[in-house]
Design an enzyme around this catalytic site. Structure first.
Site, PDB file in Angstrom:
ATOM      1  N   ARG A   1      43.116  42.664  41.115  1.00  0.00           N
ATOM      2  CA  ARG A   1      43.150  42.842  39.669  1.00  0.00           C
ATOM      3  C   ARG A   1      43.770  44.181  39.357  1.00  0.00           C
ATOM      4  O   ARG A   1      43.290  45.213  39.820  1.00  0.00           O
ATOM      5  CB  ARG A   1      41.704  42.774  39.161  1.00  0.00           C
TER       6      ARG A   1
ATOM      7  N   THR B   1      45.667  46.638  33.533  1.00  0.00           N
ATOM      8  CA  THR B   1      45.780  45.453  32.656  1.00  0.00           C
ATOM      9  C   THR B   1      44.652  44.445  32.893  1.00  0.00           C
ATOM     10  O   THR B   1      44.464  43.533  32.091  1.00  0.00           O
ATOM     11  CB  THR B   1      47.101  44.714  32.925  1.00  0.00           C
TER      12      THR B   1
ATOM     13  N   ASP C   1      31.842  47.197  42.466  1.00  0.00           N
ATOM     14  CA  ASP C   1      33.083  46.624  43.015  1.00  0.00           C
ATOM     15  C   ASP C   1      32.746  45.875  44.301  1.00  0.00           C
ATOM     16  O   ASP C   1      32.410  46.485  45.324  1.00  0.00           O
ATOM     17  CB  ASP C   1      34.096  47.743  43.287  1.00  0.00           C
TER      18      ASP C   1
ATOM     19  N   ASP D   1      34.847  46.764  47.528  1.00  0.00           N
ATOM     20  CA  ASP D   1      34.520  48.091  48.058  1.00  0.00           C
ATOM     21  C   ASP D   1      33.142  48.100  48.707  1.00  0.00           C
ATOM     22  O   ASP D   1      32.941  48.731  49.755  1.00  0.00           O
ATOM     23  CB  ASP D   1      34.561  49.130  46.931  1.00  0.00           C
TER      24      ASP D   1
HETATM   25  C1  PRP Z   1      37.389  41.432  42.138  1.00  0.00           C
HETATM   26  C2  PRP Z   1      36.604  40.176  42.416  1.00  0.00           C
HETATM   27  C3  PRP Z   1      37.417  39.119  41.720  1.00  0.00           C
HETATM   28  C4  PRP Z   1      37.924  39.849  40.518  1.00  0.00           C
HETATM   29  C5  PRP Z   1      37.087  39.436  39.347  1.00  0.00           C
HETATM   30  O1  PRP Z   1      38.462  41.535  42.977  1.00  0.00           O
HETATM   31  O2  PRP Z   1      36.416  39.934  43.789  1.00  0.00           O
HETATM   32  O3  PRP Z   1      38.475  38.604  42.516  1.00  0.00           O
HETATM   33  O4  PRP Z   1      37.762  41.244  40.771  1.00  0.00           O
HETATM   34  O5  PRP Z   1      37.592  39.934  38.177  1.00  0.00           O
HETATM   35  P1  PRP Z   1      38.280  39.031  37.072  1.00  0.00           P
HETATM   36  O6  PRP Z   1      37.387  37.842  36.860  1.00  0.00           O
HETATM   37  O7  PRP Z   1      38.335  39.917  35.868  1.00  0.00           O
HETATM   38  O8  PRP Z   1      39.638  38.639  37.557  1.00  0.00           O
HETATM   39  P2  PRP Z   1      39.441  42.824  42.967  1.00  0.00           P
HETATM   40  O9  PRP Z   1      40.575  42.600  42.014  1.00  0.00           O
HETATM   41  O10 PRP Z   1      38.629  44.049  42.752  1.00  0.00           O
HETATM   42  O11 PRP Z   1      40.097  42.781  44.387  1.00  0.00           O
HETATM   43  P3  PRP Z   1      39.427  42.980  45.835  1.00  0.00           P
HETATM   44  O12 PRP Z   1      38.562  41.789  46.112  1.00  0.00           O
HETATM   45  O13 PRP Z   1      40.625  43.030  46.723  1.00  0.00           O
HETATM   46  O14 PRP Z   1      38.647  44.268  45.837  1.00  0.00           O
HETATM   47  N1  URA Z   2      35.481  43.017  40.126  1.00  0.00           N
HETATM   48  C1  URA Z   2      34.429  43.557  40.773  1.00  0.00           C
HETATM   49  O1  URA Z   2      34.491  43.789  41.991  1.00  0.00           O
HETATM   50  N2  URA Z   2      33.323  43.816  40.077  1.00  0.00           N
HETATM   51  C2  URA Z   2      33.216  43.563  38.764  1.00  0.00           C
HETATM   52  O2  URA Z   2      32.151  43.832  38.171  1.00  0.00           O
HETATM   53  C3  URA Z   2      34.326  43.015  38.108  1.00  0.00           C
HETATM   54  C4  URA Z   2      35.444  42.741  38.818  1.00  0.00           C
END
Ligand code: PRP
Ligand code: URA
Length: 209
Positions: A104, A108, A200, A203
């Protein structure tokens, strides 16, 4: 309209408390996410069809049921969805696993795709999309769209927690997709993080912050 199924078994609720706790470190966090995923697999597969076969117990011939037909595919959204795969595979060892890489954009909040590798026969499989977080719904919708463009016919979305905004967005666009969660949280903050949430997910799983 798609259904939202909230899996609120006491064991799940108990484990989710420690997932949420900011003092839970990556090792325990990973274990808990895995365990919750196994418990979720039990309910997510409740509608699998059965067929009757004949077997012999040590005492008698009898008819008994086995799972029939439907092939499953697990599709974790990278990275955080990876944390749910092993727990699901523990109960569903025959499932194939495809991967969709999305992150994400922090400005944005829109998903950016960077990887995709799927089983060849996804149109024959019931696909279970895995992601611990359903926040705005952008990532889940991008993954679902992607799978549909590749021929997917049956998709379920399985998330540990969701914001009402994400559920609404997914169901408005994909009313055929049922969503399984363990909690519907209050909503999103100004950074589009789920509140109270658990921070997160990527993380916390991989210790990158
Ligand atoms: C997180 C999570 C989802 C997304 C959710 O991933 O694992 O994929 O955010 O948010 P949304 O519903 O608003 O799209 P992230 O983009 O942080 O990537 P990562 O898993 O690589 O840390
Ligand atoms: N992605 C995450 O990892 N945590 C949130 O709360 C939202 C998006």
């Amino acid at each position: 309209m798609g259904k939202v199924i909230v899996l609120d078994h006491p064991l799940i609720k108990h484990k989710l408390t420690f997932v949420r706790d900011k003092n839970t470190g990556p090792k325990e966090f990973r274990e808990l996410v895995k365990e919750i995923s196994t418990l979720m697999a039990y309910e997510v597969t409740r509608d699998l069809t059965l067929e009757e076969i004949e077997i012999e117990t040590p005492l008698a011939k009898t008819k008994s049921q086995i799972i029939s037909g439907k092939k499953l595919g697990l599709v974790p959204i990278l990275r955080a969805g990876l944390g749910m795969v092993e727990g699901m595979l523990d109960l569903l060892p025959a499932a194939k696993v495809g991967h969709v890489g999305l992150y994400r954009d922090p400005e944005t909040f829109k998903p950016v795709e960077y990887y995709c590798k799927l089983p060849q026969d996804i149109e024959e499989r019931e696909l279970i999309v895995l992601d611990p977080m359903l926040a705005t719904g952008g990532s889940a919708m991008a993954a679902i769209q992607f799978l549909k463009e590749k021929g997917a016919n049956a998709i379920k979305l399985v998330c540990l927690i969701a914001a009402p905004e994400g559920i609404e967005a997914v169901h408005n666009k994909y009313p055929d997709v049922d969503i399984y969660v363990t909690s519907i949280d209050e909503g999103l903050n100004e950074h589009a993080y789920i509140v109270p949430g658990f921070g997160d997910a990527g993380d916390r799983l991989f210790g990158t912050k």
